[in-house]
Scaffold this motif. Sequence first.
Motif, PDB file in Angstrom:
ATOM      1  N   HIS A   1       0.840  -1.188   0.000  1.00  0.00           N
ATOM      2  CA  HIS A   1       0.000   0.000   0.000  1.00  0.00           C
ATOM      3  C   HIS A   1       0.881   1.247   0.000  1.00  0.00           C
ATOM      4  O   HIS A   1       1.852   1.322   0.750  1.00  0.00           O
ATOM      5  CB  HIS A   1      -0.895  -0.008   1.247  1.00  0.00           C
ATOM      6  N   PHE A   2       0.546   2.202  -0.856  1.00  0.00           N
ATOM      7  CA  PHE A   2       1.218   3.492  -0.895  1.00  0.00           C
ATOM      8  C   PHE A   2       0.209   4.563  -0.501  1.00  0.00           C
ATOM      9  O   PHE A   2      -0.925   4.560  -0.977  1.00  0.00           O
ATOM     10  CB  PHE A   2       1.746   3.786  -2.304  1.00  0.00           C
ATOM     11  N   THR A   3       0.625   5.497   0.356  1.00  0.00           N
ATOM     12  CA  THR A   3      -0.176   6.649   0.722  1.00  0.00           C
ATOM     13  C   THR A   3       0.706   7.878   0.584  1.00  0.00           C
ATOM     14  O   THR A   3       1.834   7.886   1.086  1.00  0.00           O
ATOM     15  CB  THR A   3      -0.677   6.543   2.181  1.00  0.00           C
ATOM     16  N   GLY A   4       0.199   8.885  -0.091  1.00  0.00           N
ATOM     17  CA  GLY A   4       1.009  10.083  -0.249  1.00  0.00           C
ATOM     18  C   GLY A   4       0.295  11.173  -1.006  1.00  0.00           C
ATOM     19  O   GLY A   4      -0.933  11.258  -1.008  1.00  0.00           O
TER      20      GLY A   4
ATOM     21  N   SER B   1       5.165  11.694  -3.671  1.00  0.00           N
ATOM     22  CA  SER B   1       5.942  11.325  -2.483  1.00  0.00           C
ATOM     23  C   SER B   1       4.998  10.793  -1.422  1.00  0.00           C
ATOM     24  O   SER B   1       3.848  11.205  -1.320  1.00  0.00           O
ATOM     25  CB  SER B   1       6.730  12.524  -1.952  1.00  0.00           C
ATOM     26  N   GLY B   2       5.510   9.850  -0.645  1.00  0.00           N
ATOM     27  CA  GLY B   2       4.705   9.261   0.411  1.00  0.00           C
ATOM     28  C   GLY B   2       5.414   8.084   1.024  1.00  0.00           C
ATOM     29  O   GLY B   2       6.652   8.009   1.019  1.00  0.00           O
ATOM     30  N   GLU B   3       4.616   7.153   1.555  1.00  0.00           N
ATOM     31  CA  GLU B   3       5.159   5.956   2.186  1.00  0.00           C
ATOM     32  C   GLU B   3       4.570   4.719   1.537  1.00  0.00           C
ATOM     33  O   GLU B   3       3.364   4.643   1.296  1.00  0.00           O
ATOM     34  CB  GLU B   3       4.839   5.955   3.678  1.00  0.00           C
ATOM     35  N   PHE B   4       5.447   3.742   1.285  1.00  0.00           N
ATOM     36  CA  PHE B   4       5.042   2.487   0.676  1.00  0.00           C
ATOM     37  C   PHE B   4       5.319   1.359   1.660  1.00  0.00           C
ATOM     38  O   PHE B   4       6.438   1.238   2.169  1.00  0.00           O
ATOM     39  CB  PHE B   4       5.808   2.246  -0.632  1.00  0.00           C
ATOM     40  N   THR B   5       4.288   0.573   1.930  1.00  0.00           N
ATOM     41  CA  THR B   5       4.417  -0.572   2.831  1.00  0.00           C
ATOM     42  C   THR B   5       4.339  -1.847   2.004  1.00  0.00           C
ATOM     43  O   THR B   5       3.375  -2.060   1.247  1.00  0.00           O
ATOM     44  CB  THR B   5       3.302  -0.567   3.895  1.00  0.00           C
TER      45      THR B   5
ATOM     46  N   THR C   1       7.598  -0.403   5.988  1.00  0.00           N
ATOM     47  CA  THR C   1       7.210   0.882   5.416  1.00  0.00           C
ATOM     48  C   THR C   1       8.458   1.710   5.137  1.00  0.00           C
ATOM     49  O   THR C   1       9.323   1.848   6.005  1.00  0.00           O
ATOM     50  CB  THR C   1       6.273   1.636   6.377  1.00  0.00           C
ATOM     51  N   ARG C   2       8.511   2.251   3.920  1.00  0.00           N
ATOM     52  CA  ARG C   2       9.657   3.073   3.502  1.00  0.00           C
ATOM     53  C   ARG C   2       9.150   4.312   2.758  1.00  0.00           C
ATOM     54  O   ARG C   2       8.085   4.265   2.138  1.00  0.00           O
ATOM     55  CB  ARG C   2      10.547   2.287   2.541  1.00  0.00           C
ATOM     56  N   PRO C   3       9.954   5.382   2.752  1.00  0.00           N
ATOM     57  CA  PRO C   3       9.612   6.537   1.915  1.00  0.00           C
ATOM     58  C   PRO C   3       9.681   6.134   0.441  1.00  0.00           C
ATOM     59  O   PRO C   3      10.516   5.308   0.067  1.00  0.00           O
ATOM     60  CB  PRO C   3      10.699   7.571   2.228  1.00  0.00           C
TER      61      PRO C   3
END
Length: 147
Positions: free
Chosen positions: A34-37, A54-58, A63-65
């Motif tokens: 899942h990516f949220t940004g 840009s956001g965070e990907f799990t 979870t990483r930037p």
Amino acid sequence: MSGFRPVPDVLAHLAGRWRVERSVRDLAGGDEGHFTGVTVFGPLDGGGLLHEESGEFTWRGVTRPATRTLRFLPGRRPGTADVRFADGRPFHELELTSGRYVAGHPCAADFYRGEFTVTDDDRWRTVWLVGGPAKDLLLTTDYVREG
């Protein structure tokens, strides 16, 4: 009625800031991510838009930037876009006069098939199906306009 919102000018429609939610499924292995940004479509020198995500990907519990940059240049026909990677390589064309568009992109031995749909002035979606010897993925991204 199609349920899609016609967009006469892709670049004018996309300009601005969008909240992004993306699901990623590995169809072969069953993993889900899942990516949220946020994606900002800002003016690009010489015309077009610079797409900066840009956001965070799990993925697999980690979870990483994450970032991505694309260039949306004026297309061959008015109201369309020529989408390119940050380094200028071609990615795909984009035309949303019907509110829906299907794009394709060969990448090494894999093939990316993307469907773009616009539901209203403030919401759109992309669904990429990636298949080939290296990848078997489904990426679904929802964009909601901010402010």
